[in-house]
Structures are given as C-alpha cells and as structure tokens.
Design an enzyme around this catalytic site. Sequence first.
Site, mmCIF file in Angstrom:
data_model
loop_
_atom_site.group_PDB
_atom_site.id
_atom_site.type_symbol
_atom_site.label_atom_id
_atom_site.label_comp_id
_atom_site.label_asym_id
_atom_site.label_seq_id
_atom_site.Cartn_x
_atom_site.Cartn_y
_atom_site.Cartn_z
ATOM 1 N N LEU B 43 0.821 -1.216 0.000
ATOM 2 C CA LEU B 43 0.000 0.000 0.000
ATOM 3 C C LEU B 43 0.849 1.257 0.000
ATOM 4 O O LEU B 43 0.659 2.156 -0.814
ATOM 5 C CB LEU B 43 -0.922 0.007 1.215
ATOM 6 N N ALA B 44 1.803 1.341 0.921
ATOM 7 C CA ALA B 44 2.596 2.568 1.025
ATOM 8 C C ALA B 44 3.488 2.736 -0.199
ATOM 9 O O ALA B 44 3.524 3.810 -0.814
ATOM 10 C CB ALA B 44 3.428 2.536 2.307
ATOM 11 N N GLY B 45 4.199 1.689 -0.571
ATOM 12 C CA GLY B 45 5.165 1.786 -1.660
ATOM 13 C C GLY B 45 4.527 2.018 -3.013
ATOM 14 O O GLY B 45 4.976 2.880 -3.782
ATOM 15 N N HIS B 266 -2.264 -10.547 17.597
ATOM 16 C CA HIS B 266 -3.698 -10.437 17.316
ATOM 17 C C HIS B 266 -4.467 -11.577 17.994
ATOM 18 O O HIS B 266 -4.088 -12.736 17.873
ATOM 19 C CB HIS B 266 -3.894 -10.485 15.804
ATOM 20 N N SER B 284 -10.869 -12.451 11.163
ATOM 21 C CA SER B 284 -11.119 -11.017 11.363
ATOM 22 C C SER B 284 -11.620 -10.666 12.765
ATOM 23 O O SER B 284 -12.418 -11.381 13.363
ATOM 24 C CB SER B 284 -12.143 -10.534 10.344
ATOM 25 N N ARG B 330 -7.226 -5.245 21.128
ATOM 26 C CA ARG B 330 -6.490 -6.464 20.793
ATOM 27 C C ARG B 330 -5.491 -6.885 21.874
ATOM 28 O O ARG B 330 -5.391 -8.065 22.196
ATOM 29 C CB ARG B 330 -5.730 -6.244 19.477
ATOM 30 N N HIS B 401 1.130 -10.369 14.427
ATOM 31 C CA HIS B 401 0.333 -9.871 13.314
ATOM 32 C C HIS B 401 0.885 -8.586 12.709
ATOM 33 O O HIS B 401 0.867 -8.397 11.504
ATOM 34 C CB HIS B 401 -1.084 -9.634 13.832
ATOM 35 N N ARG B 435 -1.742 -0.868 17.888
ATOM 36 C CA ARG B 435 -2.477 -0.312 16.751
ATOM 37 C C ARG B 435 -3.932 -0.733 16.813
ATOM 38 O O ARG B 435 -4.246 -1.884 17.105
ATOM 39 C CB ARG B 435 -1.861 -0.805 15.442
ATOM 40 N N LEU B 441 -4.074 0.169 7.158
ATOM 41 C CA LEU B 441 -4.320 0.537 5.758
ATOM 42 C C LEU B 441 -4.319 2.051 5.640
ATOM 43 O O LEU B 441 -3.782 2.633 4.700
ATOM 44 C CB LEU B 441 -5.657 -0.039 5.289
#
Lengths: 261, 638
Positions: B43-45, B266, B284, B330, B401, B435, B441
Amino acid sequence: MEHTGRSYTIKVWRQKNAQAQGSIQTYPLKDISPDMSFLEMLDILNEQLLQKGEDPIAFDHDCREGICGMCSLFINGRAHGPLTTTTCQLHMRSFENNETIFIEPWRAKPFPVIKDLVVDRTAFDRIIQAGGYVTVRTGSAPDANEILIPKAIADEAMDAASCIGCGACVAACKNASAMLFVSAKVSQLALLPQGQSERKQRAERMVAQMDAEGFGACTNTGACAAECPKQISLVNIARLNREYLSAKISSDNVEEYVPIK
Amino acid sequence: MQLDSKIPAGSLAEKWTKHKFNVKLVNPANKRKYDIIVVGTGLAGAAAAASFAELGYNVNAFCFQDSPRRAHSIAAQGGINAAKNYTNEGDSVHRLFYDTIKGGDFRAREANVHRLAEVSNDIIDQCVAQGVPFAREYGGLLDNRSFGGSLVSRTFYAKGQTGQQLLLGAYSALSRQIALGKVKMHTRTEMLDVVMVDGKARGIITRNLITGKIEAHSAHAVVLATGGYSNVYFLSTNAMGSNVTAAWRAHRKGALFANPSYTQIHPTCIPVHGTQQSKLTLMSESLRNDGRVWVPRTKGDTRKAKDIPEAERFYYLEEKYPTFGNLVPRDVASRNAKYMCDQGYGVGASKLAVYLDFKDSIKRLGKKAIEEKYGNLFDMYQQITNSNPYEEPMMIYPAPHYTMGGLWVDYNLMTNLTGLYAIGEANFSDHGANRLGASALMQGLADGYFVIPYTIGDYLATQKYDKIPTDHPEFKKALDENKAHLESILSRKGTKTPDEIHIELGRIMMNYCGMSRTAEGLQEARKKVQQLQHDFKNNLKMVGTNDELNITLEKANRVEDFLELGELMILDALNRNESCGGHFREEYQTPEGEALRNDNDFAYVAAWEYTGGAGKDPVLHKEELEFENVKLTQRSYK
C-alpha cells in the site's frame, strides 16, 4: 483432529532453469499429517532434500491465506488441485493415504517456466498496464459520496474485482486463454461510473495486449470458471465480448495499439 | 546524536497545513531531473511510487514478489478508518486523532497522528475514484461498520477483502505509470544494502532472485516501504516472504530503529496444530461482534464443548470487562487468552486455545444472518481446521500480526540518514504501543499518497541534479561487500537449515518477548538468541550457488537479519521498565493485571543505533514525547 501419519509418492516437475529441459522426479514421503496444508507438505519434502544436500523444489507462494495469488501448481491434472481453493488452502486430508500425487507448473506459452514449479506471470501485469486502471491523479478525486453507485452494481463490481491474478484460468484452459482474467478487470471498471471515460479504449487495449502476449482464443468451454479459486463468473467473459464489440464498432480510437514489451 | 523530530510549530490542527505551505517546491519542469528509488510495493510503496511518477519524478520500484499486486497488504481483511462522519455519529478529525493516540497507549507523536486523521478522508476519495468497490448502501452511498477501540462507525470496507481492493487500486495507478515509462518496475528483486555517498542515501544494492545478479541502482533519494517484521516469530499472520532485511540493512548503515519491542499479537487467529506448521491465519476482529469467548470453568476439562453445560463455562472477558466485553482492544484480549491457557484452562489438543462461540448469535439472529456476515471466514476456518464453526465453537489463540516499531523517522518521514525515507509499517509509525483495527491501511496509504509526495520535494528541492554513476567507489565497495557476504553464507556446510534456525528463533521470541515479558526471561532469551547467531555462523546448512534461483539462500539471507533484530527487540523490551499497549512486562501491572505505564520515565521513543552487532550493545537515543493536547490516562475497558 486426527494425527496419523500418511505416506505419499510425490512426482514433481524439476527444471533447473528456463533453458534447461525438465523432467518428473519421484520422491517418497512419510509421516504426513492430514491437517497439514499442501504447501507445508512441500516444505517438509524440501527440508528433507536440503538435509541430503539436494536443491529444494522451487515453488511460488507467499500469503498462504488464499488472497495474494502467488501460489499456483497443477496437481493431479487440475489447477490448484482437487478443490476450488488456492493451493495454499488445500490440505493433505484431500488425498488418500499412499496416493501418488503429480505436481506440475502452470503450462501455457505466455507463462514460461523459470525453475521447477515457478513460472513467469508478468504477462498479466502487462495486460493491466495496457488499460486496467482509471486515470486519476493522486489528489484530484471528488468527495467519495458524490459518486453514487447502486448496491447491486457495487456488489457485482466487487465480485469481478475479487480476481487474484493467479493464472489458474489460463492453466485450466485447453487454449491457454486469459479471457476470464481480462474480463474480470474490464467488467469491474465497465460496471462502475468511474470507469466510463476510458471504457472503450480499455477493452480494446487490454484485448490487444492479451493477444500480443500469445494467450489462446476463448471457446467458452468454461474450464476457467470451474477452476477459479475466487469463483469469477463466465458472465464476465460475455460482458467483455460485448464491451470489445461495441468498442470496436464505435470507437474513435483509431491509432494502432503498440503492445507493451 | 540529537534527534530532531522536525515537528512544525503552531497549533495541532494547523501544523500540517502550515507545513505544506512552508515546504520547498520543485519546479514541475525540473522534477524529471530527479530519480527516486522505492523499495516495496504494498500500500505505502505502490501509492508513493505512483504519486511520485504522476508528479514527474523518475521512479525505480522494487519488490521481491513476482508482481506488485502480491504484497502482503493484500491480506488485510476488515477495513480502513476515515473521519468522514457519513454516519452522523459525531465523528471528526479530532475524534479519530484521539481514539488513535489513546489506542496506542499514549506512546505516539501527537502531530503525526493528527496528520494521519486529517488525510484519512482524502484516502477514501482517492480510492473510490480509482474504482475500489467499497460496500454501498441501497441508495448508492458508502457503507460503514464499527471496529475495536472506537464508539463510532468509521470503517470503510470491501467485503472481507479491503486490503486486496485498496492494494489493487494502488497497483492500477502504479501500472499506469509503468506503461507511461515513468516507473521502472523490478520484480523478484531483493534489496541488500543502502549506499551512502557524502553522507546522503544515493542508491541501493539488490539481488535478482532469478539470476542471482547483484546490482547497483543510483538515485537522489531512497524510500523504504518494506513492511513489518512479525516473521521474527517464524509463526505469524505475515506472508512467508515478509522480512526485515531492507530495514535492517538500513539500520546497519546507521538508520535508527525505534521501539522494536512494540509488536501486536492479534487475539483471533487459528491455533497452532502439530509441529510443522508454516504460518498462522487470522480470523477477522469483526467476529468478536457476535462470538463469545470462553473456556471451561474446570482446569484441564477434556469434555467436548457441546457437552459442557452453560453454568460450567467461563466467559472471562464478559465477566472481567462488563462494559466492553468481547470487544476489548487487541492487546487486552490477547493477554487474557494467554493468561487463561497458562492457568490450565486452555482447550483443544495443544491446550493453547480458547473458544469463540457463535451458538447464542445463531440462536438469536438465525444461521442465515451469521452466514451472510461471516460466511467466507467460517468457510476458511472449516477448510483449515476441518471443524464446522456453525456446530462447534471456533478455537482461537493469539498470533503475531503487526509491528508498531520500525525505522525512526522525523515528521517528513525521513530517517536520520539524509535522503533515506521509511513509510508504512516499515517506519516506527503513528500507532504508538498498540495499533487499532483498520488503522494500518489508513497509515500506509496516508504516507504513500498524501504525505511523502510533499515532504520528499522539500528535500529534493535543495539537491543538485547530478546523478552518481554506479561505478562510483561507494557503489563498487557495497557491491563487493554484499557479494562476498553471500558467498560466505553459501560456503557454510553445517547441519542446521535456515528454517530450523528460524523456527528456534521464533520459539524463543514468542516465549520470552511475545505477549508477556519479564526482565529475567528477556536476559535468558538474549543468551539463547546469541547462541543461535553463533549457530548461524558456524553450523548452517546451505546448498546451491548464488547464480540461480536459490530459495535456501533467500531464506538464510533473511534469517540472519531476524537473528540480529530479535536481540534488539529483547534489549528494547528489557530497557522499557513499564507496560504499555502490546509491550507487557509482568513486573509492571495494575492490581487487576492491566498494563501499567510509567509516564514519568518512559514517555519517549526508544531509537537504537547500530554499533557493530554481535556482542556490541546498540546505543539508545531518546525522543521525548510531548503531549499538549491530550491528557495521559490509564486505559480502562471495565
């Protein structure tokens, strides 16, 4: 959960590199738990090979959750093996004790073998580069809720967008056609309002790139959809045919498409 | 070394806006004179590479997979947060900021987190415009759902495949730039080193994973978007190839590594079975909306779940945390699951599992409703475990995770090495010590689409156009060193395979530096890891050559870095004499067994400097965290 060790005879395609000639090699394997995944079975075999000083079998894999599309393998004559999952989601309980299991790479001219079971699928990337996008610069988007999309359309686009680009459709097709893959992206963007501006050009270019890569023609046998681990529907191929036809007869895009190398 | 976070002056809400105005700009016609290297195309790259190319820069992008579409961002299930307030629940940028900084147990920078919340809305707009098929309501508007740690529904989602759809969106933007020739994509290529010339990052050394060719690439700036390091535990929810090598090699070159011990375990993953498992699978977080977590009230109860009467079931989260119940964050859920199993209440063959039971929800809502919500997850569970979760409760156990720690970066996302940037999970990030769901994301795309395209210009505008040829002595030196190092690894003919060493490392890290840590255990763990480092050097089993696709060499090359990172994580965990978020030191807990922070002594970022590895202790640099807009409180979920 049962934990009895099973035995298998693994017959696997070994090929040193793209230039070398390959052959099927036989490896006996013991003490395999039925709860082990298929790729974990290969991990065990590879550790045994390494301990003997032999080169392990190269195969593509990454997420092992059935979503990245990196794993492949033609198992006992079927893409991703006997279930309609990706190979990484296949478990040894799907195979009988003492069974002989044949493992081959995807067989298709546009997917040349790199080594053992690893093939080059960059042809798929080039097809996306040809037009599988909406031209939108970062920062130039309107507010997300200004684009209204009926739920039914959004859901249908989502189903088409679920394609993971694994190439099972090509491997399963007797013609090595990439129509299911191409149609999934063309459908997703043809259904959505965001994709309308480039709709015709997209269908024309992606099909031209697909042909240039050497994928075969589609004869609608449906083997692709039957083997697709993400249940991409043949309806998408019908839509691609309509998109392509209507683009060809009405497009103002007269320039010759130069395929990406 | 003085750490300068370069946080702009001014009020919290104005910092980013002012900063964007104050950064230097590169003339559009001059952008093509600059080359940027982007390593990693998740996503970032992918977002950064595509955005740089759109601006006019020349980009060389690298990934170890066969296509940028495979990066592990693709496996994110739940969703992405944004402060749109489409649901009219009173959400705002400030609320998203507050939830995120509190969720991180007050160990992140205020300014970074606020910027993240500010750009969150732009991300949703951008992704929708790209054709990302987010879930919709019948009227055609976007749908939202809730996630842990928040009292508003601000999570946008695309079925259970949000990460996949966002990544394919960024991949499509990247593909467009590849076709235009603005991005040159190098797949199946792994970064081995950063090359510094005159004190600036000016390129990288890579290995072609098919041919083994070691190559040099030159640029004006280098951006690392290479993800997290959960695979230090061997068994994690990360992809098999996810590794720390790029970040670690940068660390060896002088980039500080911040908060390495902040890792997220997680709570809802499928438990380990047997001894030959290769990875763990996440279920999930959304399942905790309708599933009830329990263990038998009697220790070592071997009855089947359905034979245990209601009165003999211990719904420990509901009893202990009546307000949040099964939806505690979490870190709290994971710690409690471990505690119950450690006390002997665990279930399943390994006794390292707790039940996640949908019986009551199925009774209340009907099987069909549960199927619609979680059908794909239930199918996946059944496929892996061969057990039907509609009939028997799921068995779950926590698994590594996500890693909040990473390369230290300033407000511009530049590491302490001039010209070297780190974005996404690879940096030490905006998540503090824990987090929240649906925030990874958001951060990856925020960094890639909306932060670094501005901040990199501020740096490049001050740099000359001159390119450094790859036959420059620094490049040649780096090439020779890396070739020699790989040859040295290949020459080892011991008895332990890279996987064996990795599995052993994972076991040590999980036992001593996982969900719960003690000073004593960590000291012991350090010795064990050092022994493994010794084994790697002297008793490694290798085959093949460098000039081919060599999976054994790929693994060994990555495991070597995990071994060094593991030791640093242990040191960081030892140094932090407090508990916060995912870092739980047993010596520091409240009477109720919750994480007890020590804000007086530990409200800082621990940034470690490499001093030569093996036996030489790294040097700790502290960046004090200043909280001017939020009040530090003990988190309570009772």
